[in-house]
Design a protein around this motif. Sequence first.
Motif, PDB file in Angstrom:
ATOM      1  N   ARG A  40       0.834  -1.201   0.000  1.00 37.76           N
ATOM      2  CA  ARG A  40       0.000   0.000   0.000  1.00 37.76           C
ATOM      3  C   ARG A  40       0.871   1.255   0.000  1.00 37.76           C
ATOM      4  N   ASP A  41       1.938   1.229   0.804  1.00 34.23           N
ATOM      5  CA  ASP A  41       2.853   2.365   0.799  1.00 34.23           C
ATOM      6  C   ASP A  41       3.474   2.563  -0.575  1.00 34.23           C
ATOM      7  N   GLY A  42       3.818   1.454  -1.224  1.00 32.77           N
ATOM      8  CA  GLY A  42       4.398   1.553  -2.567  1.00 32.77           C
ATOM      9  C   GLY A  42       3.443   2.174  -3.562  1.00 32.77           C
ATOM     10  N   LEU A  43       2.184   1.752  -3.489  1.00 29.45           N
ATOM     11  CA  LEU A  43       1.185   2.331  -4.394  1.00 29.45           C
ATOM     12  C   LEU A  43       0.982   3.815  -4.114  1.00 29.45           C
ATOM     13  N   LEU A  84      -0.549   4.637  -9.063  1.00 26.57           N
ATOM     14  CA  LEU A  84      -1.341   3.513  -9.594  1.00 26.57           C
ATOM     15  C   LEU A  84      -0.755   2.932 -10.866  1.00 26.57           C
ATOM     16  N   GLY A  85       0.269   3.583 -11.405  1.00 27.46           N
ATOM     17  CA  GLY A  85       0.926   3.038 -12.587  1.00 27.46           C
ATOM     18  C   GLY A  85       1.611   1.712 -12.334  1.00 27.46           C
ATOM     19  N   LEU A  86       1.733   1.300 -11.068  1.00 27.06           N
ATOM     20  CA  LEU A  86       2.296  -0.017 -10.771  1.00 27.06           C
ATOM     21  C   LEU A  86       1.373  -1.141 -11.242  1.00 27.06           C
ATOM     22  N   LEU A  87       0.092  -0.845 -11.421  1.00 24.32           N
ATOM     23  CA  LEU A  87      -0.861  -1.863 -11.875  1.00 24.32           C
ATOM     24  C   LEU A  87      -0.858  -1.967 -13.403  1.00 24.32           C
ATOM     25  N   ARG A  88      -1.494  -3.026 -13.911  1.00 27.72           N
ATOM     26  CA  ARG A  88      -1.614  -3.200 -15.374  1.00 27.72           C
ATOM     27  C   ARG A  88      -2.900  -2.528 -15.839  1.00 27.72           C
ATOM     28  N   GLU A 114      -6.620  -8.503  -4.529  1.00 25.86           N
ATOM     29  CA  GLU A 114      -5.341  -8.568  -5.246  1.00 25.86           C
ATOM     30  C   GLU A 114      -4.173  -8.222  -4.313  1.00 25.86           C
ATOM     31  N   LEU A 115      -4.386  -7.226  -3.438  1.00 26.74           N
ATOM     32  CA  LEU A 115      -3.320  -6.881  -2.497  1.00 26.74           C
ATOM     33  C   LEU A 115      -3.067  -8.012  -1.513  1.00 26.74           C
ATOM     34  N   LEU A 144       1.906  -6.914  -8.339  1.00 30.57           N
ATOM     35  CA  LEU A 144       1.065  -5.759  -8.646  1.00 30.57           C
ATOM     36  C   LEU A 144       0.986  -5.525 -10.148  1.00 30.57           C
ATOM     37  N   GLU A 145       2.112  -5.715 -10.823  1.00 31.22           N
ATOM     38  CA  GLU A 145       2.140  -5.450 -12.264  1.00 31.22           C
ATOM     39  C   GLU A 145       1.267  -6.422 -13.049  1.00 31.22           C
ATOM     40  N   ARG A 146       0.875  -7.550 -12.437  1.00 32.05           N
ATOM     41  CA  ARG A 146      -0.008  -8.506 -13.110  1.00 32.05           C
ATOM     42  C   ARG A 146      -1.480  -8.267 -12.802  1.00 32.05           C
TER      43      ARG A 146
END
Length: 859
Positions: A663-666, A671-675, A717-718, A727-729
């Motif tokens: 969550r801290d990373g996001l 939100l660009g960490l997601l696909r 997903e988290l 996360l990237e998937r």
Amino acid sequence: MTARRTPRTDTLDALPVRDAVPALRRALDDRGAAVLCAPPGTGKTTLVPLALAGAADGGPARRVLVAEPRRIAARAAARRMAWLLGEDATGGRVGFTVRGERRVSRETVVEVVTTGVLLQRLQRDPELAGVDAVVLDECHERHLDADTAAAFLLDVRATLRPDLWLIAASATTDAEGWARLLGSDGEPAPVVSAEGVSHPVEVVWAPPARPVRPPHGMRVDPALLDHVAAVVRRALREREGDVLCFLPGVGEIARVAGLLGGADAEVLQVHGRAPAATQDAVLAGAGPTGRRRRVVLATSVAESSLTVPGVRIVVDCGLAREPRMDHARGLSALTTVRASRAAARQRAGRAGREAPGTVYRCWPEAEDARLPRFPSPEISVADLTAFALQTACWGDPDASGLALLDPPPGGALTAAREVLTAIGAVDDAGRATDRGTRMARLGLHPRLARALLDGAPEVGARRAAEAVALLSEEPPREYGDDLAAAWRTARRGMDPYAARWRQEARRLEGALRSAGRPAGEAAGAAQAGAGAGAVGDDAVVGLVAALAFPERVGRRRGERAYLMASGTGAELGEGSRLRDAPWLAVAVADRPVSAASARVRLAAVVDEETARIAASALYERREEVGWSGGDVVARRVERLGAVELAARPLAAPDPRLVHAALRDGLRGAGLGLLRWSAEAVALRQRLAFLHRELGAPWPDVSDPALLAELDAWLGPELDRARRRADLERVDAGQALARLLPWATGDAARFDELAPERVRVPSGSRVRVDYGQEQPVLAVKLQELFGWQETPRIAGGRVPLLVHLLSPAGRPAAVTADLASFWREGYRSVRAELRGRYPRHPWPEDPAAAEPTRRTNSRR
């Protein structure tokens, strides 16, 4: 015993405050407490205590305590009162007690003490047996010890000694506030005023010709000090008499003294660390030869209580030093501030004590009205650790039952209690422990008391006392920043500091032996089994400094740079002999306003083992899982506060910590960490459109909103993710679909309100672009023949913005009103495009033409 002589009746009778003494006695007889307001030079500090004691006029005999905020003022006041009684020295009918020095006898009826000594006495004997009256002098300065002593005395009067007289005395003070504080039964205490023989003081505004940098931390612009020295020289030329120049601290005094070299005057330096001989020379009223004029450079100690004979000129730099506590970094230090208007009046009054005088103020007249009225009360800005221990020993840990002019700030008091709990001075409820009571009796800040009590069993009482005395009586800057080297210099030195340090060390050794140590109590410190004599000087001062300031032990992290356990960076000065030490215990540091790190003023070398033991309360071993370097990092870490001692990878971290790190990373990387597939982007745009146009229950899908509600739409997903690659998937569109308002049933209308595609007359299903402020339908012109009305969405609220494309797919026209376009715009578009695209139909009446996606065949 001091020889008794005839009182100097003429001098006593000439003091203006004498006329107010009868009214003061009546107020005390009637109410038991009073506020005395008297200008400087009226005899408020000297005649009033003698009169109350019956020593000046043969009245009823009483024993009077006079509390002064500073040692230099206590000694000077006692000497002056003894002189007024015709006695050779203090210790007869007038005595004094300051830290490390006591001159009283059985015949003493007026004893002058510092407010710190008064607090010690109240803790040992709350009834103040044998004392009939207490005078709190210079109460306007709002020192923390003075405010605390006043609160304790009021408590004593209310519960134990209703007969005890209490007088708050000052030249410039909040008389109404003190009267309310000292009052009883809802009535304020009487205010007794004395008129002084005021000599006129001319004000000369003497600001620098060019602006100087404002003070910050302990720094004062050298250009201002150059200017002050120039003003002193000017004053010597323009006026008669001696000069009293006010400067904020010892360093500034030394610099201005150097700049005045060669002046035709004797230059004397007066401050709290000045030797007694210098103080005596200043108070004597003439230079050694009796011929040369004098320039007295002084800190605020000369604002009040002290009379400096011969002064006709005051030069006021306009600055003062006040304590400040940086709770976020655990640093307590003096800081330079603008002097208050009350202080400026006090300083100016020094020029008119004996004759008309002049004050040169080194700031513009226009700035004078913007100065604060009074100094900041110490209780509002200073470190409250000693105050919290005093109140805990008094039986009122949160100070809620004490009568104080200003309540202690809650956060500062909480921070103070945390320190006291960590060193064993108070229990979990804030009550003083036996150990805390012994600490309070040592006459030291609780941190230093802890260092003395816990260091003595390891290094011996004498060496511990000498090391702690270095921190209690901070060495001058010329001793350097190496605490061990300063100790060696002091031991072989013959300067005034060395004499004062030896006196304090002897006092502490005696206090330590008097305080004792219960059998079986843990030392709480260091190097178990090491004999006291086997420990070297560096190790002794390192241990003592680390015990006193455990959160300031720091490990080297760069050239002259250290990270302290508190999390604050610390930096050594250029050329420091400590620069190669792997670990330091920082005893004195300050942090300039604009600096990221604190500046080390005094420190000692320690090893890691000593740091670990002294700061054991800060040691922890824990799993640390966080977002670092763009991914989840999981480690088992040993820390001493903020200092990392060791770390190794963690194979199976706590899933809850992993989820928090993701969550801290996001939140940090976005939100660009997601696909985000094209479908996911389109879904988000459609939801954003409905939220914008219709509001609830359609969700806000902006970045801040989505990041604030990660669990609501991305929770599953988290929960499954363990690292960035997981996360990237994640299909963001599938996750976003959870935000559709299923509970209200509105989700079923989603495609109706914000359709993904719209069927046009040609039969094509054309995608709507929601990426613009107004949704766009981009379609070839020929596909819309016969369509008169612009399609509307969001329940008919919003028309689509139609981009009419050429056969090549380029925009030929843009409209939100198709009917108007067919009537007015189509003709010019047809004329432009029919020659360029002859195989496509361009009917004169598009309303009657067949829509088509194809070209016409031509032979």
